[in-house]
Design a protein around this motif. Structure first.
Motif, PDB file in Angstrom:
ATOM      1  N   LEU A   7       0.901  -1.503   0.438  1.00 11.26           N
ATOM      2  CA  LEU A   7       0.043   0.064  -0.417  1.00 11.26           C
ATOM      3  C   LEU A   7       0.760   1.102  -0.386  1.00 11.26           C
ATOM      4  N   GLN A   8       2.659   1.711   0.636  1.00 11.54           N
ATOM      5  CA  GLN A   8       3.059   2.245   0.440  1.00 11.54           C
ATOM      6  C   GLN A   8       3.694   2.245  -0.579  1.00 11.54           C
ATOM      7  N   THR A  10       2.134   1.935  -3.105  1.00 10.70           N
ATOM      8  CA  THR A  10       0.934   1.787  -4.259  1.00 10.70           C
ATOM      9  C   THR A  10       0.980   3.939  -4.116  1.00 10.70           C
ATOM     10  N   ARG A  11       1.194   3.974  -2.631  1.00 16.03           N
ATOM     11  CA  ARG A  11       0.765   5.331  -1.940  1.00 16.03           C
ATOM     12  C   ARG A  11       1.949   6.670  -3.051  1.00 16.03           C
ATOM     13  N   LYS A  12       3.008   6.175  -3.406  1.00 19.27           N
ATOM     14  CA  LYS A  12       4.276   7.519  -3.626  1.00 19.27           C
ATOM     15  C   LYS A  12       3.832   6.422  -4.884  1.00 19.27           C
ATOM     16  N   HIS A  14       1.591   6.591  -6.962  1.00 18.85           N
ATOM     17  CA  HIS A  14       0.176   6.936  -7.366  1.00 18.85           C
ATOM     18  C   HIS A  14       0.342   9.070  -7.431  1.00 18.85           C
ATOM     19  N   PHE A  15       0.494   9.046  -5.452  1.00 20.48           N
ATOM     20  CA  PHE A  15       1.386  10.507  -5.246  1.00 20.48           C
ATOM     21  C   PHE A  15       2.229  11.519  -6.527  1.00 20.48           C
ATOM     22  N   LEU A  36      -6.284  11.834  -4.699  1.00 22.66           N
ATOM     23  CA  LEU A  36      -5.414  10.894  -3.296  1.00 22.66           C
ATOM     24  C   LEU A  36      -6.074  10.055  -2.271  1.00 22.66           C
ATOM     25  N   TYR A  46       2.140  16.333   2.150  1.00 19.68           N
ATOM     26  CA  TYR A  46       2.781  15.437   1.611  1.00 19.68           C
ATOM     27  C   TYR A  46       4.405  16.461   0.286  1.00 19.68           C
ATOM     28  N   ASP A  60       5.626   5.939   5.580  1.00 23.40           N
ATOM     29  CA  ASP A  60       4.720   6.307   7.141  1.00 23.40           C
ATOM     30  C   ASP A  60       5.461   5.654   8.383  1.00 23.40           C
TER      31      ASP A  60
END
Length: 141
Positions: A7-8, A10-12, A14-15, A36, A46, A60
């Motif tokens: 998830l981290q 993926t979040r990076k 996407h960001f 986001l 962010y 995180d």
């Protein structure tokens, strides 16, 4: 890869995509934050972290910290070693009673989980569900 790590990452990714679109001027901060699924303020945080530390700034940090409530490693190792050396034939309930009388503070479940994770005692069999135990009988409704 653990779910949290996935998830981290993926979040990076996407960001980074949203950030590039935002820097080109095709999105407002509000729209980028909405993409986001975070608030405007969180998106600005962010951005600050990304500008300071790059993508690693978005990690995180709570996930890498060890819990303050976690038992010391030497206590766990001593518990497992004591069970293996002197109390191998005891069940977990009896061993836990001795452990508490000897000054241990861990709960029965904690002791059981530590011994099971060290493979000192086998895990119990899972209980069969009621629907499967009564073969051929289905609930009608």
């Amino acid at each position: 890869m653990k779910r949290t790590q996935l998830l981290q990452e993926t979040r990076k990714m996407h960001f980074e995509e949203v950030f590039n679109i935002w820097t080109e001027g095709r999105l407002t901060q509000e729209e980028a934050a909405r993409m986001l699924s975070v608030s405007d303020r969180t998106f600005r945080r962010y951005i600050d972290r990304y500008n300071e530390d790059g993508l690693d700034g978005l990690i995180d940090k709570r996930l890498t910290q060890v819990s303050a409530r976690k038992a010391p490693v030497d206590e766990v190792m001593a518990l497992v070693e004591r069970y293996k050396s002197k109390h191998k034939d005891w069940n977990v309930s009896h061993f836990h009673s001795w452990y508490r009388r000897d000054g241990g503070t861990g709960s029965y479940t904690w002791v059981k989980n530590q011994l099971q994770s060290a493979k000192a005692v086998p895990k119990g069999k899972k209980a069969e569900s009621i629907a499967r135990s009564v073969s051929g009988h289905h609930c009608r409704g």
